[in-house]
Motif scaffolding. Structure first.
Motif, PDB file in Angstrom:
ATOM      1  N   VAL A  60       6.556   2.648 -16.175  1.00  0.00           N
ATOM      2  CA  VAL A  60       5.698   2.526 -14.989  1.00  0.00           C
ATOM      3  C   VAL A  60       6.602   2.563 -13.769  1.00  0.00           C
ATOM      4  CG1 VAL A  60       3.994   1.141 -13.759  1.00  0.00           C
ATOM      5  CG2 VAL A  60       4.000   1.177 -16.263  1.00  0.00           C
ATOM      6  N   LEU A  61       6.355   3.511 -12.890  1.00  0.00           N
ATOM      7  CA  LEU A  61       7.165   3.707 -11.688  1.00  0.00           C
ATOM      8  C   LEU A  61       6.330   3.380 -10.460  1.00  0.00           C
ATOM      9  CD1 LEU A  61       9.774   4.845 -10.301  1.00  0.00           C
ATOM     10  CD2 LEU A  61       8.682   7.094 -10.390  1.00  0.00           C
ATOM     11  N   VAL A  62       6.859   2.517  -9.592  1.00  0.00           N
ATOM     12  CA  VAL A  62       6.165   2.105  -8.368  1.00  0.00           C
ATOM     13  C   VAL A  62       7.000   2.527  -7.172  1.00  0.00           C
ATOM     14  CG1 VAL A  62       5.187   0.188  -7.059  1.00  0.00           C
ATOM     15  CG2 VAL A  62       5.145   0.138  -9.562  1.00  0.00           C
ATOM     16  N   LEU A  63       6.404   3.275  -6.255  1.00  0.00           N
ATOM     17  CA  LEU A  63       7.082   3.712  -5.033  1.00  0.00           C
ATOM     18  C   LEU A  63       6.542   2.905  -3.864  1.00  0.00           C
ATOM     19  CD1 LEU A  63       6.946   7.608  -5.547  1.00  0.00           C
ATOM     20  CD2 LEU A  63       8.623   5.972  -6.400  1.00  0.00           C
ATOM     21  N   LEU A  64       7.395   2.058  -3.288  1.00  0.00           N
ATOM     22  CA  LEU A  64       6.995   1.205  -2.168  1.00  0.00           C
ATOM     23  C   LEU A  64       7.228   1.935  -0.850  1.00  0.00           C
ATOM     24  CD1 LEU A  64       8.546  -2.189  -3.336  1.00  0.00           C
ATOM     25  CD2 LEU A  64       6.247  -1.303  -3.777  1.00  0.00           C
ATOM     26  N   ASP A  65       6.303   1.774   0.073  1.00  0.00           N
ATOM     27  CA  ASP A  65       6.394   2.446   1.372  1.00  0.00           C
ATOM     28  C   ASP A  65       6.381   1.397   2.480  1.00  0.00           C
ATOM     29  OD1 ASP A  65       6.049   5.170   2.917  1.00  0.00           O
ATOM     30  OD2 ASP A  65       4.626   3.777   3.828  1.00  0.00           O
ATOM     31  N   LEU A  66       7.302   1.548   3.441  1.00  0.00           N
ATOM     32  CA  LEU A  66       7.387   0.630   4.578  1.00  0.00           C
ATOM     33  C   LEU A  66       6.933   1.332   5.852  1.00  0.00           C
ATOM     34  CD1 LEU A  66      10.838  -1.102   3.935  1.00  0.00           C
ATOM     35  CD2 LEU A  66       8.575  -1.855   3.234  1.00  0.00           C
ATOM     36  N   SER A  67       6.367   0.566   6.767  1.00  0.00           N
ATOM     37  CA  SER A  67       5.906   1.099   8.050  1.00  0.00           C
ATOM     38  C   SER A  67       6.943   0.798   9.128  1.00  0.00           C
ATOM     39  CB  SER A  67       4.555   0.471   8.437  1.00  0.00           C
ATOM     40  OG  SER A  67       3.572   0.772   7.476  1.00  0.00           O
ATOM     41  N   ALA A  68       7.477   1.859   9.745  1.00  0.00           N
ATOM     42  CA  ALA A  68       8.426   1.717  10.862  1.00  0.00           C
ATOM     43  C   ALA A  68       9.517   0.704  10.542  1.00  0.00           C
ATOM     44  CB  ALA A  68       7.682   1.327  12.143  1.00  0.00           C
ATOM     45  N   ALA A  69      10.157   0.873   9.384  1.00  0.00           N
ATOM     46  CA  ALA A  69      11.095  -0.141   8.897  1.00  0.00           C
ATOM     47  C   ALA A  69      12.275  -0.335   9.843  1.00  0.00           C
ATOM     48  CB  ALA A  69      11.591   0.249   7.502  1.00  0.00           C
ATOM     49  N   PHE A  70      12.883   0.756  10.313  1.00  0.00           N
ATOM     50  CA  PHE A  70      14.073   0.644  11.165  1.00  0.00           C
ATOM     51  C   PHE A  70      13.733   0.023  12.515  1.00  0.00           C
ATOM     52  CE2 PHE A  70      15.637   3.360   7.955  1.00  0.00           C
ATOM     53  CZ  PHE A  70      17.017   3.391   8.029  1.00  0.00           C
ATOM     54  N   ASP A  71      12.490   0.179  12.965  1.00  0.00           N
ATOM     55  CA  ASP A  71      12.116  -0.282  14.307  1.00  0.00           C
ATOM     56  C   ASP A  71      11.711  -1.746  14.357  1.00  0.00           C
ATOM     57  OD1 ASP A  71      12.530   2.270  15.375  1.00  0.00           O
ATOM     58  OD2 ASP A  71      10.510   2.907  14.823  1.00  0.00           O
ATOM     59  N   THR A  72      11.476  -2.364  13.203  1.00  0.00           N
ATOM     60  CA  THR A  72      10.985  -3.745  13.212  1.00  0.00           C
ATOM     61  C   THR A  72      12.033  -4.744  12.730  1.00  0.00           C
ATOM     62  OG1 THR A  72      10.061  -3.459  10.983  1.00  0.00           O
ATOM     63  CG2 THR A  72       8.607  -2.998  12.853  1.00  0.00           C
ATOM     64  N   VAL A  73      13.264  -4.307  12.516  1.00  0.00           N
ATOM     65  CA  VAL A  73      14.330  -5.215  12.073  1.00  0.00           C
ATOM     66  C   VAL A  73      14.523  -6.316  13.113  1.00  0.00           C
ATOM     67  CG1 VAL A  73      16.814  -5.382  11.672  1.00  0.00           C
ATOM     68  CG2 VAL A  73      15.511  -3.511  10.650  1.00  0.00           C
ATOM     69  N   ASP A  74      14.519  -7.559  12.659  1.00  0.00           N
ATOM     70  CA  ASP A  74      14.680  -8.698  13.564  1.00  0.00           C
ATOM     71  C   ASP A  74      16.166  -8.918  13.848  1.00  0.00           C
ATOM     72  OD1 ASP A  74      13.127 -11.135  14.757  1.00  0.00           O
ATOM     73  OD2 ASP A  74      14.924 -11.970  13.814  1.00  0.00           O
ATOM     74  N   HIS A  75      16.525  -8.971  15.127  1.00  0.00           N
ATOM     75  CA  HIS A  75      17.929  -9.082  15.513  1.00  0.00           C
ATOM     76  C   HIS A  75      18.543 -10.413  15.074  1.00  0.00           C
ATOM     77  CE1 HIS A  75      17.394  -5.903  18.929  1.00  0.00           C
ATOM     78  NE2 HIS A  75      17.495  -5.369  17.726  1.00  0.00           N
ATOM     79  N   LEU A  76      17.813 -11.518  15.208  1.00  0.00           N
ATOM     80  CA  LEU A  76      18.352 -12.824  14.849  1.00  0.00           C
ATOM     81  C   LEU A  76      18.636 -12.905  13.355  1.00  0.00           C
ATOM     82  CD1 LEU A  76      19.137 -15.653  15.755  1.00  0.00           C
ATOM     83  CD2 LEU A  76      16.747 -16.351  15.427  1.00  0.00           C
ATOM     84  N   ILE A  77      17.710 -12.362  12.535  1.00  0.00           N
ATOM     85  CA  ILE A  77      17.915 -12.365  11.079  1.00  0.00           C
ATOM     86  C   ILE A  77      19.108 -11.491  10.719  1.00  0.00           C
ATOM     87  CG2 ILE A  77      16.884 -11.703   8.873  1.00  0.00           C
ATOM     88  CD1 ILE A  77      14.167 -12.410   9.986  1.00  0.00           C
ATOM     89  N   LEU A  78      19.246 -10.344  11.377  1.00  0.00           N
ATOM     90  CA  LEU A  78      20.363  -9.446  11.082  1.00  0.00           C
ATOM     91  C   LEU A  78      21.698 -10.088  11.444  1.00  0.00           C
ATOM     92  CD1 LEU A  78      21.517  -6.755  10.195  1.00  0.00           C
ATOM     93  CD2 LEU A  78      20.954  -5.815  12.447  1.00  0.00           C
ATOM     94  N   VAL A  79      21.757 -10.772  12.585  1.00  0.00           N
ATOM     95  CA  VAL A  79      23.001 -11.447  12.977  1.00  0.00           C
ATOM     96  C   VAL A  79      23.353 -12.538  11.966  1.00  0.00           C
ATOM     97  CG1 VAL A  79      24.053 -12.937  14.713  1.00  0.00           C
ATOM     98  CG2 VAL A  79      22.787 -10.903  15.424  1.00  0.00           C
ATOM     99  N   ASN A  80      22.355 -13.300  11.531  1.00  0.00           N
ATOM    100  CA  ASN A  80      22.612 -14.333  10.522  1.00  0.00           C
ATOM    101  C   ASN A  80      23.058 -13.718   9.195  1.00  0.00           C
ATOM    102  OD1 ASN A  80      21.968 -16.460  12.238  1.00  0.00           O
ATOM    103  ND2 ASN A  80      19.784 -16.397  11.703  1.00  0.00           N
ATOM    104  N   ARG A  81      22.497 -12.540   8.880  1.00  0.00           N
ATOM    105  CA  ARG A  81      22.907 -11.845   7.656  1.00  0.00           C
ATOM    106  C   ARG A  81      24.376 -11.431   7.753  1.00  0.00           C
ATOM    107  NH1 ARG A  81      18.646 -12.066   5.462  1.00  0.00           N
ATOM    108  NH2 ARG A  81      17.438 -10.146   5.637  1.00  0.00           N
TER     109      ARG A  81
END
Length: 763
Positions: A393-414
Motif C-alpha cells: 500500500v503506497l500513500v502519497l502525501l501532499d502539502l499546501s505551500a510548504a516552503f512558504d509556511t515554514v515558521d522561523h522560530l521553529i526553524l531557528v530552534n531546530r
C-alpha cells in the motif's frame, strides 16, 4: 437560405472564420447565372497591438571601458566597517558609475515584434526585390522578370540561411536548457499562440502581492485552527558530537570558484548586470571578499540582500490570465546574496554530512540523490514484497505551500538543537528575519511587503533549510514501523502485508493521523484532498484491502503520479509508458515541422532534449519488464530516428540507429542500471541503494574471489523478482564485469559501457 442560382439552387455560401456575418440580400444583376449575395459583417473590431514598456541599458565596449574607469576613480572605504555599510557603499558606487555612462532608457516593445533574424542585409535585399517587382509589373519585359526572379531567389536564400544560423546558435548555446529550447520551438510552430496577459500597472502588482500574501495567511490560519494543545510523542533529534559556532573565513580562490558556479541571473535590485560582474570579477574581488567575510565574521546578513523581486508567471500557457490562482510567484534575489548563501551552504552542508544529520530517506536537493534513486528504492521494496507473496500500500502525501509556511522560530530552534550556536546561529537568525518582497511586472512595481514566515524561494539555502525543518518527521513515521521516503515536501508512506492481514493498514492510518498532527504543530498543512493511495498486487489479493480502506475513510486510486512517473496497481508501468509515448509523439510532430529549418546536428540536440530525455527519465524502473511492455518506447525512438535522418517509413531501422549511435531502448535501460551499480560501488549513490548490493565472498578460495562480483539474491517469481534492483542489477553487472573492470572514473566507465552495449546491440 434562399436560392442563389437562376435554376433555383443554393450554390453560393458566405464562409467566415471568427467573424459573425448575416446575409442581407440576394440580387440578380443579370451578369451571370449566379446571383450576387450581399452580406454584413458584425462585431468587427480592429485589434490594437499591445505595447510593453521595458527599461534597458545599451552596453557597448566603449561604455563598459568608461564604467570600469569610473569605478576605479572612487576612493576605497576605510576598514573595518559594518557589513551593511560595505554593501551599501559597494552597490552605490557601481550603480552611480553605470548610470553616468549608460543610464536606463525606456523602450516600448510591440507584441508583434520584428523577427530577430531580420538583419539590415535582409531589409536591403527585400527593397531590391520589391523594386524589381514593380519594374517588371510596369513594363512586362522578360529581362525585368528574370531580374525579379533572381532577386527573389537571393532574398529567400538569405532569409533561410540567416534564420537557420539564428536558431542554430540558440540551440547550441542552450542545449542543456530545455526551457529555452521549448520556448524557441513553440515560437516556430505556434507563432500565433495565446500570449495575452493583463496589462501591467502598479495597482495590478499590488493586487498580486496581496494575493500571494493572503494565500499564505489563509493556510497558516487554517493550520492554527487544527493545532492541538498536546504535542505527539516522538523520539527527538540526536544531537551531534560537535558544534558549529563560527564560520571559516573565505579565501580568494574559494570565492572565485563559487562566483563562477552561481547561476548568472540578474535581479532588478542588482547594481549592475551579472554579466559585468562575471566579466570584471578581478576588479571587484577584494571588495566582495571583504563583504562576504564581514558577514560571516559578524553574523549579520546584509539588509540589502533580504528583498526578493517576485514576478507572476502563468503555470500553463493556456490558462486564463485574469485568474490570480493560475500564476506562480517566481522570486529573484540579488546576485551577491546568492554568492554569500553558497559560501554558507558549503560549510553548513559539510557540517551536516560529517555528523550524519541528514535524513537517510530524504532525496531532495542532495548530492548524488535524485527522483530516480528515490523511486528505484521504493519500487525495489515493492517488487521484493510482491515476490514474497505480499501486497503493498503506497500513500502519497501532499502539502499546501510548504516552503512558504515554514515558521522561523521553529526553524531557528531546530538549527540550535542540531549544534549551531554563536555567530553561526546569529547569522541564520539575521538571514531569516525581516525579509520582504515586491512584485514586478515590466516597469511597474508594488510596494515592499514584509515576509513573516517561509524559507526564501529561489534561494540556495532555502531547500537545505527546509530539509532541516522536516527532520523530525522521519522519527514520527518510524515510531509506527512504516517505510517511507521523501523528496523535498513530497512524502511517501508504504507498507508490505499479507493479503489476509488488515492490521498494517490500521497502523498506516494512525501514522497518517500523527503525521497530520505533527505538520499542524509545525505550521505545515497536509492537503488531504490531494493525498493519494495505491494498493499494489494481484487483483484478487487487493479486494480485502479496499474494504478496509473504505472503513477508515481512505479512498484509493488505480493509478497515481509519483514524482513524474505513473504507478499502476500491478506495477507494469504500462500507463506511464503510454503517457511518455503520447507526449513524445506530440513533440516529434512539432519537431518534424521545423526539420527543414535546422541542420542535422541541431535537430539531434532537440531530439535528445524533447524526446529521448523523456524516454530516459527514470527508465531504471523499467528494468526486467517484458519487451512487449516497452515496445511502444522503441517505436517512438524509431520514429524519432526516421524524422531526424529523413528516412522512409519502411526502411530498416537498425542501420539508422547504428549510424546515429543510439542505443535501443532495452539497452538504454541496462545502461542506466549498470551505471547506478557502478555509482553504488564507488560512493556516488545514496546509501539506501548502496546497502542493497552485497559483494560476493565465496566460502573458500576460488578464482572468482576478489574480482568484484556481487551476490545475486534468489527470487521466487520471475514476474516480480527479476525486476528488483538488488537482483537484476548484480546479475547484469556480473555478466559484464570482465569487460567493465578496467574503468577507473565514471566518465571512463560510461564510455566503456556504452561501447560494449553498442557492440551487443548491433553485432
Amino acid at each position: 437560405m434562399q436560392p442563389t442560382h437562376n435554376r433555383g439552387h443554393t450554390l453560393d455560401l458566405v464562409i467566415s472564420h471568427g467573424l459573425p456575418t448575416s446575409v442581407s440580400a440576394v440580387v440578380d444583376l443579370a451578369v451571370s447565372d449566379h446571383y450576387c449575395v450581399l452580406f454584413n459583417i458584425t462585431g468587427f473590431i480592429k485589434q490594437e497591438t499591445s505595447v510593453r514598456t521595458v527599461k534597458k541599458r545599451y552596453l557597448t565596449p566603449e561604455v563598459v571601458e568608461k564604467f570600469i574607469t569610473s569605478v576605479r576613480s572612487y576612493s576605497p572605504l576605510v576598514l573595518p566597517a559594518p557589513c551593511d555599510l560595505l554593501v551599501e557603499n559597494f552597490n552605490s558606487k557601481l550603480k552611480s558609475s553605470l548610470d553616468s555612462v549608460a543610464p536606463l532608457t525606456s523602450k516600448k516593445i510591440r507584441t508583434k515584434a520584428t523577427p530577430p533574424w531580420r538583419t539590415e542585409e535582409i531589409k536591403q535585399l527585400k527593397r531590391r526585390c520589391r523594386s524589381a517587382e514593380r519594374l517588371w509589373r510596369k513594363h512586362k519585359l522578360e529581362i525585368n522578370y528574370q531580374l525579379y526572379q533572381n532577386q527573389l531567389k537571393l532574398y529567400n536564400q538569405t532569409v533561410k540561411q540567416t534564420r537557420n544560423s539564428y536558431f542554430a546558435n540558440i540551440i547550441s548555446v542552450n542545449k542543456n536548457n530545455p526551457r529555452v529550447l521549448f520556448t524557441t520551438i513553440e515560437s516556430l510552430i505556434n507563432s500565433n499562440a495565446n500570449k495575452n496577459t493583463m496589462p501591467a500597472s502598479a495597482s495590478l502588482c499590488e493586487d498580486f502581492a496581496d494575493h500571494f500574501r493572503s494565500k499564505v495567511d489563509s493556510v497558516r490560519s487554517n493550520i492554527i485552527k487544527e493545532q492541538k494543545s498536546l504535542s505527539i510523542g516522538y523520539v527527538g533529534l540526536m544531537l551531534p558530537e560537535e558544534a558549529l559556532d563560527s564560520f571559516d573565513l573565505v579565501e580568494a580562490a574559494t570565492l572565485g570558484r563559487v562566483f563562477s558556479q552561481v547561476n548568472p541571473t540578474t535581479c532588478f535590485l542588482d547594481p549592475i548586470p551579472t554579466s559585468l560582474f562575471k566579466s570584471f570579477y578581478g576588479s571587484f574581488e577584494s571588495e566582495i571578499l571583504n563583504i562576504m567575510n564581514s558577514s560571516l565574521q559578524t553574523g549579520i546578513f546584509p539588509a540589502a540582500f533580504k528583498t526578493a523581486v517576485v514576478k507572476p508567471l502563468l503555470k500553463k500557457t493556456n490558462s486564463d490570465p485574469s485568474i490570480f490562482n493560475n500564476y506562480r510567484p517566481v522570486s529573484n534575489l540579488p546576485f551577491l546574496s546568492k554568492v554569500l548563501e553558497k559560501l554558507v551552504f558549503i560549510q553548513l552542508n559539510e557540517f551536516l554530512s560529517q555528523n550524519n544529520i541528514f535524513e537517510i530517506n530524504q532525496s531532495g536537493f542532495r548530492t548524488n540523490h535524485s527522483t530516480e534513486t528515490a523511486l528505484l528504492k521504493i519500487v525495489n521494496d515493492v517488487r521484493c514484497a510482491l515476490d514474497s507473496g505480499q501486497i503493498s500500500v503506497l500513500v502519497l502525501l501532499d502539502l499546501s505551500a510548504a516552503f512558504d509556511t515554514v515558521d522561523h522560530l521553529i526553524l531557528v530552534n531546530r538549527l540550535k538543537s542540531l549544534g549551531l550556536s554563536g555567530t553561526v546561529l546569529k547569522w541564520f537568525e539575521s538571514y531569516l528575519m525581516e525579509r520582504n518582497f515586491m512584485v514586478s511586472m515590466d516597469t511597474h512595481f508594488s510596494g515592499v511587503h514584509e515576509i513573516n514566515c517561509g524559507v526564501p524561494q529561489g534561494s540556495i539555502l532555502g531547500p537545505l533549510l527546509f530539509n532541516i525543518y522536516m527532520l523530525p518527521l522521519g522519527n514520527v513515521i518510524r515510531s509506527h514501523n512504516i517505510s517511507f521516503h521523501s523528496y523535498a515536501d513530497d512524502t511517501q508512506l508504504y507498507i508490505a502485508m499479507s493479503p489476509d492481514d488488515t492490521r498494517p493498514i490500521e497502523a498506516l492510518f494512525n501514522c497518517i493521523l500523527d503525521v497530520k498532527l505533527w505538520m499542524a504543530n509545525n505550521f505545515l498543512q497536509l492537503n488531504q484532498d490531494k493525498t493519494e493511495i495505491l494498493v499494489i498486487g494481484p487483483e484478487a489479493k487487493r479486494e480485502k484491502q479496499f474494504l478496509k480502506l473504505q472503513e477508515l475513510s481512505l479512498s484509493h486510486s488505480e493509478t497515481v503520479r509519483n514524482l513524474g512517473v505513473i504507478f499502476d496497481s500491478k506495477l507494469t508501468f504500462i500507463p506511464h509508458i503510454k503517457q511518455v509515448v503520447k507526449t513524445g509523439f506530440y513533440h516529434l510532430k512539432n519537431l518534424a515541422r521545423v526539420r527543414p529549418l535546422l541542420s542535422l546536428a541541431n535537430m539531434e540536440m532537440l531530439m535528445h532534449a524533447f524526446i529521448m530525455s523523456k524516454v530516459d527519465y527514470c527508465n531504471a524502473l523499467l528494468s526486467g519488464l517484458p519487451k512487449t511492455n516497452i515496445r511502444n518506447l522503441q517505436l517512438l525512438q524509431n520514429s524519432a530516428a526516421r524524422v531526424l535522418t529523413k528516412t522512409r517509413r519502411r526502411a530498416h531501422i537498425t542501420p539508422i540507429l547504428k549510424s546515429l549511435h543510439w542505443l535501443p531502448i532495452c539497452f538504454r535501460i541496462d545502461f542506466k542500471i549498470l551505471l547506478t551499480v557502478f555509482k553504488c560501488l564507488n560512493g556516488l549513490a545514496p546509501s539506501y541503494l548502496s546497502d542493497l548490493l552485497v559483494k560476493y565472498e565465496p566460502s573458500r578460495t576460488l578464482r572468482s574471489s576478489g574480482i568484484g562480483l556481487l551476490t545475486i539474491p534468489t527470487v521466487k517469481t520471475k514476474t516480480y523478482g527479476e525486476a528488483a534492483f538488488q537482483h537484476y542489477g548484480p546479475r547484469l553487472w556480473n555478466s559484464l564485469l570482465e569487460d567493465l573492470r578496467a574503468a577507473e572514473s565514471i566518465n571512463a566507465f560510461k564510455k566503456r559501457l556504452k561501447t560494449h552495449l553498442f557492440n551487443l546491440a548491433f553485432s
